[in-house]
Design a protein around this motif. Structure first.
Motif, PDB file in Angstrom:
ATOM      1  N   ARG A  19       1.121  -0.821  -0.003  1.00 26.67           N
ATOM      2  CA  ARG A  19      -0.036   0.194  -0.027  1.00 26.67           C
ATOM      3  C   ARG A  19       0.801   1.607  -0.125  1.00 26.67           C
ATOM      4  NH1 ARG A  19      -4.738   1.420   1.528  1.00 26.67           N
ATOM      5  NH2 ARG A  19      -5.674  -0.241   2.521  1.00 26.67           N
ATOM      6  N   ARG A  22       2.606   1.608  -3.275  1.00 27.53           N
ATOM      7  CA  ARG A  22       1.320   1.493  -4.139  1.00 27.53           C
ATOM      8  C   ARG A  22       1.202   3.517  -3.928  1.00 27.53           C
ATOM      9  NH1 ARG A  22      -1.672  -1.655  -3.208  1.00 27.53           N
ATOM     10  NH2 ARG A  22      -3.074  -0.517  -1.676  1.00 27.53           N
ATOM     11  N   GLU A  26       1.757   6.450  -6.660  1.00 26.31           N
ATOM     12  CA  GLU A  26       0.368   7.733  -7.879  1.00 26.31           C
ATOM     13  C   GLU A  26       0.889   8.878  -7.051  1.00 26.31           C
ATOM     14  OE1 GLU A  26      -3.145   3.984  -6.286  1.00 26.31           O
ATOM     15  OE2 GLU A  26      -2.658   5.427  -5.844  1.00 26.31           O
TER      16      GLU A  26
END
Length: 274
Positions: A19, A22, A26
């Motif tokens: 997480r 990611r 992003e």
């Protein structure tokens, strides 16, 4: 650990790292940029992303502040379950899908076999010592109940348990609690997918372990080991060190009482509880 090999499904720790990675990508941030935003080094960020280092509550909260979310603190609390030793959440993730579980315990009944009342006495004792809070004690007991549900899944694992005689002789919680706990052991032994043995004091130096041992056989037939120190647990996937533990476990089973004799001893101890 290679980032490309990180599997978010493999453990709560890996899911947290995935997480974080990611979310960073992003935003288009490098590890240096995220580290500067959170007040950590890029090396620290990398270690958490790849599962080499456990996040702390402080780290999770700073990640939430950096990304404007509450997901990281939530993931952290799921990972640590509020009261668990470092390394244990990862073990539990594997335990829940193991096809065979082998346990050896000294001094207390193994967690997977504890009644709620027995578990509560142990947790409350930790509260009185100041080791955990009452809320953490409740979390600990509830979490144990969740772990025990794995024994009743549609295809339950084979569970082999060897307990040192001290486990059934050490009185916990008084007559009612200990009596019910011993009855639970007898019920456990009667299951078609379990084997329960007591390693009596009389085997002396033939006892192959001096510390508790957890061995899991996973669906791919690989075997992993788990052991705990006072403040953290360690999951061992190295075949060179795990297989000798498996051999020693089999040797211990050979020296321990048969299941029938073990149940007879448990019943005898139950009759003598003051």
């Amino acid at each position: 650990m290679n980032v490309k090999e990180l599997d978010p499904e493999s453990s709560p720790q890996a899911a947290f790292g995935a997480r974080l990675r990611r979310s960073r990508e992003e935003r288009g941030w490098t590890q240096d940029q995220l580290g500067e935003e959170m007040g950590y080094s890029s090396t620290h960020i990398s270690s958490v992303e790849t599962g080499r280092k456990l996040p702390t509550l402080r780290f999770a909260r700073r990640a939430d502040a950096a990304f404007g979310s509450d997901a990281f603190e939530r993931d952290y609390r799921e990972l640590r379950h509020g009261v668990l030793l470092e390394g244990f959440p990862e073990y539990v993730a594997h335990e829940g899908r193991a096809v065979e579980i082998r346990l050896y315990e000294i001094g207390i009944i193994p967690g997977l076999l504890q009644t709620p009342e027995y578990a509560r006495v142990l947790a409350d004792s930790a509260v009185r010592r100041g080791a955990i809070t009452p809320e953490q004690a409740a979390e600990r007991v509830a979490f144990l109940a969740e772990r025990q549900e794995a024994l009743d899944r549609q295809r339950p694992p084979l569970v082999f348990v060897v307990m040192d005689e001290s486990c059934i002789r050490r009185p916990i919680g008084g007559r009612d609690v200990m009596g019910a706990q011993l009855e639970r052991l007898v019920e456990f032994a009667a299951r078609p997918t379990t084997v329960l043995q007591v390693a009596p004091f009389g085997i002396g130096e033939l006892r192959t372990f001096n510390l508790p041992v957890n061995l899991l056989t996973l669906p791919d037939r690989s075997v992993i080991g788990y052991a705990e120190a006072q403040t953290r647990g360690h999951l061992d996937r190295d075949t060179a060190s795990v297989l000798p533990m498996l051999t020693a476990y089999h040797q211990l089973q050979a020296e321990a009482l048969s299941q029938a004799d073990s149940v007879a001893m448990i019943n005898q101890v139950g009759k003598g509880i003051p």
